[in-house]
Design a protein around this motif. Structure first.
Motif, PDB file in Angstrom:
ATOM      1  N   GLY A  25      -2.239  -0.385   4.311  1.00  0.00           N
ATOM      2  CA  GLY A  25      -2.583  -1.632   3.644  1.00  0.00           C
ATOM      3  C   GLY A  25      -2.084  -2.851   4.400  1.00  0.00           C
ATOM      4  O   GLY A  25      -2.341  -3.015   5.597  1.00  0.00           O
ATOM      5  N   ASP A  26      -1.321  -3.707   3.712  1.00  0.00           N
ATOM      6  CA  ASP A  26      -0.823  -4.949   4.301  1.00  0.00           C
ATOM      7  C   ASP A  26       0.150  -4.720   5.453  1.00  0.00           C
ATOM      8  O   ASP A  26       0.447  -5.652   6.200  1.00  0.00           O
ATOM      9  N   GLU A  86      -0.394  -2.569   7.925  1.00  0.00           N
ATOM     10  CA  GLU A  86      -1.127  -2.113   9.109  1.00  0.00           C
ATOM     11  C   GLU A  86      -0.757  -2.985  10.313  1.00  0.00           C
ATOM     12  O   GLU A  86      -0.784  -4.224  10.243  1.00  0.00           O
ATOM     13  N   SER A 102       3.236   0.612  -0.085  1.00  0.00           N
ATOM     14  CA  SER A 102       2.603  -0.198   0.955  1.00  0.00           C
ATOM     15  C   SER A 102       1.536  -1.024   0.240  1.00  0.00           C
ATOM     16  O   SER A 102       0.501  -0.480  -0.147  1.00  0.00           O
ATOM     17  N   PRO A 103       1.775  -2.320   0.034  1.00  0.00           N
ATOM     18  CA  PRO A 103       0.816  -3.133  -0.717  1.00  0.00           C
ATOM     19  C   PRO A 103      -0.606  -3.000  -0.154  1.00  0.00           C
ATOM     20  O   PRO A 103      -0.808  -3.078   1.057  1.00  0.00           O
ATOM     21  N   ALA A 104      -1.547  -2.752  -1.043  1.00  0.00           N
ATOM     22  CA  ALA A 104      -2.964  -2.560  -0.713  1.00  0.00           C
ATOM     23  C   ALA A 104      -3.208  -1.288   0.099  1.00  0.00           C
ATOM     24  O   ALA A 104      -4.290  -1.095   0.643  1.00  0.00           O
ATOM     25  N   GLY A 105      -2.202  -0.415   0.162  1.00  0.00           N
ATOM     26  CA  GLY A 105      -2.342   0.851   0.882  1.00  0.00           C
ATOM     27  C   GLY A 105      -2.345   2.024  -0.081  1.00  0.00           C
ATOM     28  O   GLY A 105      -2.440   1.854  -1.291  1.00  0.00           O
ATOM     29  N   GLU A 106      -2.222   3.210   0.473  1.00  0.00           N
ATOM     30  CA  GLU A 106      -2.220   4.426  -0.334  1.00  0.00           C
ATOM     31  C   GLU A 106      -0.822   4.762  -0.833  1.00  0.00           C
ATOM     32  O   GLU A 106       0.173   4.443  -0.184  1.00  0.00           O
ATOM     33  N   THR A 107      -0.773   5.467  -1.937  1.00  0.00           N
ATOM     34  CA  THR A 107       0.481   6.019  -2.439  1.00  0.00           C
ATOM     35  C   THR A 107       0.670   7.411  -1.837  1.00  0.00           C
ATOM     36  O   THR A 107      -0.294   8.027  -1.350  1.00  0.00           O
TER      37      THR A 107
END
Length: 187
Positions: free
Chosen positions: A85-86, A88, A109-114
């Motif tokens: 997400g953010d 990257e 990870s904001p806007a990423g995967e869990t």
């Protein structure tokens, strides 16, 4: 029939992997030395009979598969790298400047995967490898392959933190009797 095994290959070196930058969706090419080590993997893998060969859709993994002699590897999104997400393109020290102690294993990870989302994808790879027996070969990435190994062993995704994985390495998972085990790691 050959024992059920899952062989893992992390892609060759890229500019960002060498710099410690989190690389998921950015489609980085292999460096010349990454291409060279990918070709060398071919000699190590050529004598092994694989029932199924899979690759992440990212260019660095697909190119490693091709250079290793597996141009026909089946592309699957399930092997894509953990989506950061953010974060990257950032290094862990850069992220820790604003989130002290951050790791992909312990923090979001904001806007990423869990971790649970990554584990769900990789559980499908484990299932495919186990359902047909024989050997499966998977070309992918540092974090996704570490989660894949953890899931093979029946561990939570976060336990992938215990398994260092360098570029252009071969690892193998299998069984000792009915227990899933690591046969070889980071070779």
């Amino acid at each position: 029939m050959t024992a059920t095994e899952l062989w893992l290959v992390r892609h060759g070196a890229t500019e960002w992997s060498n710099a410690g930058r989190h690389t998921s969706t950015t489609d980085m090419p292999l460096l010349p030395e990454g291409e060279e080590t990918a070709r060398a993997l071919g000699a190590r893998l050529a004598a092994v009979d694989f029932r199924l060969v899979l690759t992440s859709p990212r260019r660095r993994a697909r190119h490693t598969a091709e250079l290793s002699g597996f141009a026909d590897a089946e592309v699957t999104e399930d092997l894509a790298e953990w989506a950061y997400g953010d974060y990257e393109g950032l290094t862990t020290p850069e992220i820790r400047a604003t989130v002290p102690g951050w790791t992909v294993w312990s923090h979001p990870s904001p806007a990423g995967e869990t971790a649970a989302e990554v584990a769900a994808r990789l559980d499908r790879v484990v299932e495919r490898a186990r359902e047909g027996g024989g050997r499966t070969l998977a070309f992918a990435h540092g974090h996704s392959l570490r989660v894949l190994a953890a899931r093979w062993l029946g561990l939570p995704a976060e336990d992938g933190r215990l398994l260092r994985l360098d570029t252009a390495t071969v690892s193998a998972l299998g069984f000792e009797r009915e227990s899933p085990v690591v046969l070889r790691w980071n070779a």
